[in-house]
Write a protein that holds these residues in place. Structure first.
Motif, short mmCIF file in Angstrom:
data_model
loop_
_atom_site.label_atom_id
_atom_site.label_comp_id
_atom_site.label_asym_id
_atom_site.label_seq_id
_atom_site.Cartn_x
_atom_site.Cartn_y
_atom_site.Cartn_z
N GLU A 295 143.31 120.70 22.19
CA GLU A 295 144.57 120.37 21.54
C GLU A 295 145.74 120.46 22.51
N TRP A 296 145.64 121.32 23.53
CA TRP A 296 146.69 121.38 24.55
C TRP A 296 146.85 120.02 25.21
N ALA A 297 145.72 119.39 25.55
CA ALA A 297 145.77 118.08 26.20
C ALA A 297 146.35 117.01 25.28
N GLN A 298 146.11 117.15 23.97
CA GLN A 298 146.72 116.22 23.02
C GLN A 298 148.24 116.36 23.03
N VAL A 299 148.71 117.61 23.02
CA VAL A 299 150.15 117.85 23.05
C VAL A 299 150.76 117.31 24.34
N MET A 300 150.11 117.57 25.47
CA MET A 300 150.64 117.11 26.75
C MET A 300 150.61 115.58 26.85
N THR A 301 149.62 114.95 26.23
CA THR A 301 149.57 113.49 26.22
C THR A 301 150.78 112.93 25.48
N ARG A 302 151.13 113.54 24.34
CA ARG A 302 152.30 113.08 23.60
C ARG A 302 153.58 113.25 24.42
N ILE B 50 130.53 126.02 27.82
CA ILE B 50 131.67 125.45 27.10
C ILE B 50 131.74 123.98 27.47
N SER B 51 131.80 123.12 26.48
CA SER B 51 131.83 121.68 26.73
C SER B 51 133.23 121.21 27.09
N MET B 52 133.30 120.35 28.11
CA MET B 52 134.55 119.72 28.49
C MET B 52 134.72 118.35 27.81
N LEU B 53 133.67 117.85 27.16
CA LEU B 53 133.67 116.49 26.66
C LEU B 53 134.70 116.19 25.58
N PRO B 54 135.14 117.18 24.77
CA PRO B 54 136.23 116.84 23.84
C PRO B 54 137.46 116.25 24.52
N LEU B 55 137.61 116.51 25.81
CA LEU B 55 138.76 115.97 26.54
C LEU B 55 138.70 114.45 26.66
N VAL B 56 137.50 113.87 26.42
CA VAL B 56 137.40 112.41 26.45
C VAL B 56 136.87 111.83 25.15
N THR B 57 136.37 112.68 24.25
CA THR B 57 135.85 112.16 22.99
C THR B 57 136.82 112.36 21.82
N VAL B 58 137.67 113.36 21.92
CA VAL B 58 138.67 113.58 20.87
C VAL B 58 139.81 112.59 21.09
N ILE C 14 144.01 111.79 23.78
CA ILE C 14 144.06 112.56 25.02
C ILE C 14 143.97 111.58 26.20
N ALA C 15 144.90 111.69 27.12
CA ALA C 15 144.94 110.80 28.28
C ALA C 15 144.86 111.62 29.57
N LEU C 16 143.77 112.37 29.71
CA LEU C 16 143.57 113.19 30.90
C LEU C 16 143.32 112.30 32.12
N THR C 17 143.90 112.66 33.27
CA THR C 17 143.65 111.90 34.49
C THR C 17 142.74 112.65 35.47
N HIS C 18 142.88 113.98 35.56
CA HIS C 18 142.12 114.76 36.53
C HIS C 18 141.60 116.04 35.88
N GLY D 293 150.01 106.48 24.61
CA GLY D 293 149.53 105.11 24.72
C GLY D 293 148.63 104.83 25.90
N LEU D 294 148.25 105.86 26.66
CA LEU D 294 147.41 105.65 27.84
C LEU D 294 146.05 106.31 27.68
#
Length: 374
Positions: A303-310, A55-63, A66-70, A315-316
């Motif tokens: 999409e969960w990370a997108q929702v949490m970013t909002r 399972i690829s984790m890369l959508p977390l930085v390519t989609v 999304i402003a994932l930190t860790h 803006g980060l």
């Protein structure tokens, strides 16, 4: 409250036992980067789908958005009289080639890539492993853990103690990690939320209030589990109660299960807004886990990370560039990760059918070429 001179002296006493030259820098643990708070953290435990494909984790930085930190790769398990595992296999097993290749790209994007040791599986923190009273026993299993951290360039370790462990045992592990890996190394713990307001450490056994009082300067933050009956974010009440017990709101990352529906996101958003209005800053949000996170589910867990970013970090969003050469290498690595298991799976089918099985199994379930943007 926190005895910094005492801790520094204790660290100095560990020098003769260290497996690497000490690089301890107290200042860096006291001042996390401002851009990092509030944090957005997600655990990555289910590494393969039900067909054994990575399972690829890369959508977390390519989609976008999304402003994932860790990102926390898990779960690392210590086994008495055995070798260290990542879930059910040694970390260097070929099936993890894609995982480790992708973590290097996550780091390049600015996401902090950590490991997690422990969790629900028993064994990592017993008297026969990392909680041993015998220094040689502790050293044997600690060296296994340290080797994984170094080999895969993990930038931190989440210590998820879900079995009884002694106060001295957790102290020793934290001290040793800080001494060996320095002030920039991220050290976190993952208590159930109720353990933060009790002298009894919930699933962990030790006292988190005492740990923070005496060694909190060495701990970056806590991924507190506000779910499964140990805490709730339906209102601000439990977080308010936690802060009233003496905790710094910037050190408490609010843990949530990711496989809940949109109604849970609405409730969480309302609670987070109220908390930030009252406290100004909170530690962030943590999600367990990536592969089936809602609202996208298995098909679009990012999409969960997108929702949490909002909710948390609008803006980060970092920028990540993937070249054609990188995409080709990722595709090749994916095939290398899958081939050993698929060869065995298709071996029972003969002739042309066998060949067709092998070929279809080696078609990646992620389109790396579509990620090319540089």
């Amino acid at each position: 409250m926190r005895c910094v001179p005492f801790i520094t002296a204790v660290l100095a006493s560990f020098v003769t036992y260290t497996t690497a030259a000490p690089r301890y820098d107290m200042a860096s643990t006291l001042s996390p980067p401002k851009w990092e708070i509030p944090r957005l953290v997600i655990y990555f435990q289910t590494t393969h789908d039900d067909k054994g494909r990575p399972i690829s984790m890369l959508p977390l930085v390519t989609v976008k958005h999304i402003a994932l930190t860790h990102l926390i790769v898990c779960s690392i398990h210590i086994h008495k009289d055995g070798i260290i595992h990542l879930n059910d296999y040694p970390p260097d097993h070929p099936r993890f080639k894609t995982l480790w290749k992708e973590t290097s790209i996550m780091r390049q994007s600015g996401v902090k890539v950590m490991g997690m040791v422990g969790g629900a599986a028993p064994g990592s923190f017993t008297k026969f492993t990392l909680d041993s009273n015998d220094d040689r026993t502790f050293e044997h299993y600690y060296r296994q853990l340290a080797a994984v951290i170094r080999r895969y360039r993990l930038q931190g370790l989440d210590i998820d103690v879900e079995q009884p462990m002694s106060q001295s045992g957790i102290n020793r592990l934290i001290l040793r990690l800080r001494l060996d890996f320095g002030g920039d190394f991220i050290i976190t713990l993952a208590p159930v939320a109720s353990a933060l307001t009790s002298s009894y450490g919930g699933l962990s056994g030790f006292n988190y209030l005492l740990l923070e009082e005496e060694y909190g300067v060495l701990i970056d933050f806590y991924n507190a589990q506000f779910y499964n009956g140990f805490g709730s974010m339906h209102s601000t009440a439990h977080f308010d109660y936690t802060i009233a017990a003496g905790w710094d709101p910037a050190k408490i990352v609010i843990g949530q299960l990711t496989d809940r529906g949109s109604h849970a996101h609405v409730a969480l958003n309302n609670t987070i807004v109220q908390l930030r209005e009252k406290m100004g800053v909170i530690g962030g949000i943590m999600g367990w886990e990536y592969f089936n996170a809602e609202p996208g589910g298995i098909k679009a867990p990012w999409e969960w990370a997108q929702v949490m970013t909002r909710i948390l970090r609008p803006g980060l969003v970092p920028e990540m560039n993937i070249t054609r050469d990188t995409a080709i290498k990722l595709t090749q690595t994916w095939i290398e990760s899958v081939r050993p298991g698929m060869d065995a799976l298709c071996a029972s089918v003969g002739g042309a059918v066998n060949q067709a099985c092998a070929l279809s199994a080696l078609i990646p379930n992620v389109d790396y070429m579509a990620m090319v943007n540089a």
